[in-house]
Design a protein around this motif. Sequence first.
Motif, PDB file in Angstrom:
ATOM      1  N   VAL A  57       0.766  -1.399   0.017  1.00  0.00           N
ATOM      2  CA  VAL A  57      -0.457   0.162   0.134  1.00  0.00           C
ATOM      3  C   VAL A  57       0.638   1.001  -0.028  1.00  0.00           C
ATOM      4  O   VAL A  57       0.227   2.496  -0.444  1.00  0.00           O
ATOM      5  CB  VAL A  57      -0.618   0.176   1.238  1.00  0.00           C
ATOM      6  CG1 VAL A  57      -1.870  -1.272   1.071  1.00  0.00           C
ATOM      7  CG2 VAL A  57      -0.638   0.097   2.150  1.00  0.00           C
ATOM      8  N   GLN A  58       1.998   0.779   0.654  1.00  0.00           N
ATOM      9  CA  GLN A  58       2.752   2.148   0.737  1.00  0.00           C
ATOM     10  C   GLN A  58       3.459   2.489  -1.007  1.00  0.00           C
ATOM     11  O   GLN A  58       3.814   3.369  -1.260  1.00  0.00           O
ATOM     12  CB  GLN A  58       3.780   2.026   1.403  1.00  0.00           C
ATOM     13  CG  GLN A  58       4.366   1.831   3.147  1.00  0.00           C
ATOM     14  CD  GLN A  58       5.032   1.471   3.518  1.00  0.00           C
ATOM     15  OE1 GLN A  58       5.929   1.456   3.011  1.00  0.00           O
ATOM     16  NE2 GLN A  58       5.283   1.648   4.346  1.00  0.00           N
ATOM     17  N   ASN A  59       3.064   1.699  -1.663  1.00  0.00           N
ATOM     18  CA  ASN A  59       3.751   1.886  -3.121  1.00  0.00           C
ATOM     19  C   ASN A  59       2.022   2.730  -4.270  1.00  0.00           C
ATOM     20  O   ASN A  59       2.693   2.333  -4.791  1.00  0.00           O
ATOM     21  CB  ASN A  59       4.554   1.319  -4.037  1.00  0.00           C
ATOM     22  CG  ASN A  59       5.742   0.634  -3.410  1.00  0.00           C
ATOM     23  OD1 ASN A  59       6.702   1.410  -3.956  1.00  0.00           O
ATOM     24  ND2 ASN A  59       6.235   0.141  -2.432  1.00  0.00           N
ATOM     25  N   GLY A  60       1.285   2.287  -3.016  1.00  0.00           N
ATOM     26  CA  GLY A  60       0.186   2.789  -3.849  1.00  0.00           C
ATOM     27  C   GLY A  60      -0.736   1.521  -4.677  1.00  0.00           C
ATOM     28  O   GLY A  60      -1.570   2.367  -5.399  1.00  0.00           O
ATOM     29  N   VAL A  61      -0.564  -0.154  -4.452  1.00  0.00           N
ATOM     30  CA  VAL A  61      -1.360  -0.894  -4.545  1.00  0.00           C
ATOM     31  C   VAL A  61      -2.621  -0.936  -3.886  1.00  0.00           C
ATOM     32  O   VAL A  61      -2.529  -0.431  -2.813  1.00  0.00           O
ATOM     33  CB  VAL A  61      -0.417  -2.197  -4.384  1.00  0.00           C
ATOM     34  CG1 VAL A  61      -1.589  -3.244  -4.676  1.00  0.00           C
ATOM     35  CG2 VAL A  61       0.976  -1.925  -5.331  1.00  0.00           C
ATOM     36  N   ILE A  62      -3.458  -0.933  -4.983  1.00  0.00           N
ATOM     37  CA  ILE A  62      -4.925  -1.020  -4.138  1.00  0.00           C
ATOM     38  C   ILE A  62      -5.321  -2.267  -4.319  1.00  0.00           C
ATOM     39  O   ILE A  62      -4.931  -2.851  -5.082  1.00  0.00           O
ATOM     40  CB  ILE A  62      -6.039  -0.086  -5.513  1.00  0.00           C
ATOM     41  CG1 ILE A  62      -5.831   1.694  -5.483  1.00  0.00           C
ATOM     42  CG2 ILE A  62      -7.390  -0.429  -4.606  1.00  0.00           C
ATOM     43  CD1 ILE A  62      -6.243   2.236  -6.891  1.00  0.00           C
ATOM     44  N   ILE A  63      -5.809  -2.859  -2.492  1.00  0.00           N
ATOM     45  CA  ILE A  63      -5.617  -4.128  -3.286  1.00  0.00           C
ATOM     46  C   ILE A  63      -7.953  -4.781  -3.669  1.00  0.00           C
ATOM     47  O   ILE A  63      -8.434  -3.769  -2.724  1.00  0.00           O
ATOM     48  CB  ILE A  63      -5.647  -4.365  -1.521  1.00  0.00           C
ATOM     49  CG1 ILE A  63      -4.515  -3.885  -1.247  1.00  0.00           C
ATOM     50  CG2 ILE A  63      -6.387  -6.045  -1.348  1.00  0.00           C
ATOM     51  CD1 ILE A  63      -3.409  -5.178  -2.245  1.00  0.00           C
TER      52      ILE A  63
END
Length: 288
Positions: free
Chosen positions: A138-144
């Motif tokens: 999530v720190q790298n902007g990945v949307i789960i």
Amino acid sequence: MDDFKEKLIALMHYPGISWNAVFNYLKKDSSLQMKPQYIQQNLFSSKSDSTIPFKTSLQTDMVMEKIRQYEKDGIKAITLFDENYPSLLKEIYQPPWVLFAKGNLSLLRRQPKLAVVGSRNATQYGRSAIQLMFPKLVQNGVIIVSGLASGIDTLAHEYAMKNNGNTIAVIAGGLYHIYPKENNELAREMVKTQLVVSEYPPDTKPLRWHFPARNRIISGMSNGTFIIEAKRKSGSLITANYAVNEGREVFSLPGSIFNPCSMGTNDLIQQGAKLVMSSEDILEELRL
């Protein structure tokens, strides 16, 4: 809302409607004139289908009032032809004609997305893997993206939010009928800052076949799919197969040969899925 969009949304309320029925109807009536007799003759070709009662035009006061109520309830209907429809989802086989969504709509267009699915009977091993890997994802902007089911799906949504990340739930049935019921509170929390979507009108009760069907949306809007704990006969493997068929990345968490919940994930690795031991294994494939 323009006339065509309103009619397409109304069409999704027709009893027994299918993806192919809408496709064939659009080919014959691209402007969606919605004449009752014409719909009856063109949407349903089999004798069994033709017994479905049709008394009035789809643009009845009742249907249109439902659509207006969705707006009041904060539910947005996004059609396949709208600009904010997820671009990756358009690439799949039979993309939903309409997405009914509530929450942060900007998440639909943002990338990258990672589908995370797994066993409804999550073990501490699965929970620990999520706790370990999600912070950097999530720190790298990945949307789960997941399915709001019990077990791994629930943990995926919760830990995405706990780490100040973003998450999308794709549900079976409509937004007025969250399943399982114990995730009602989670869904209410998600619509405040995250997103919950369905391809079915909000008042649709979830049916058995809705669950495997929604898996194509979970993988379809995502750049890759990460399987965390799955038995050999698992719905999570359906999601993995959709991802493979759409040319998306498939990631799998290895597990003990003595744990039934790791048999499906280990099989995926044997078949070519990427073995994941850290968040970096996923991020490098997503080029982050």
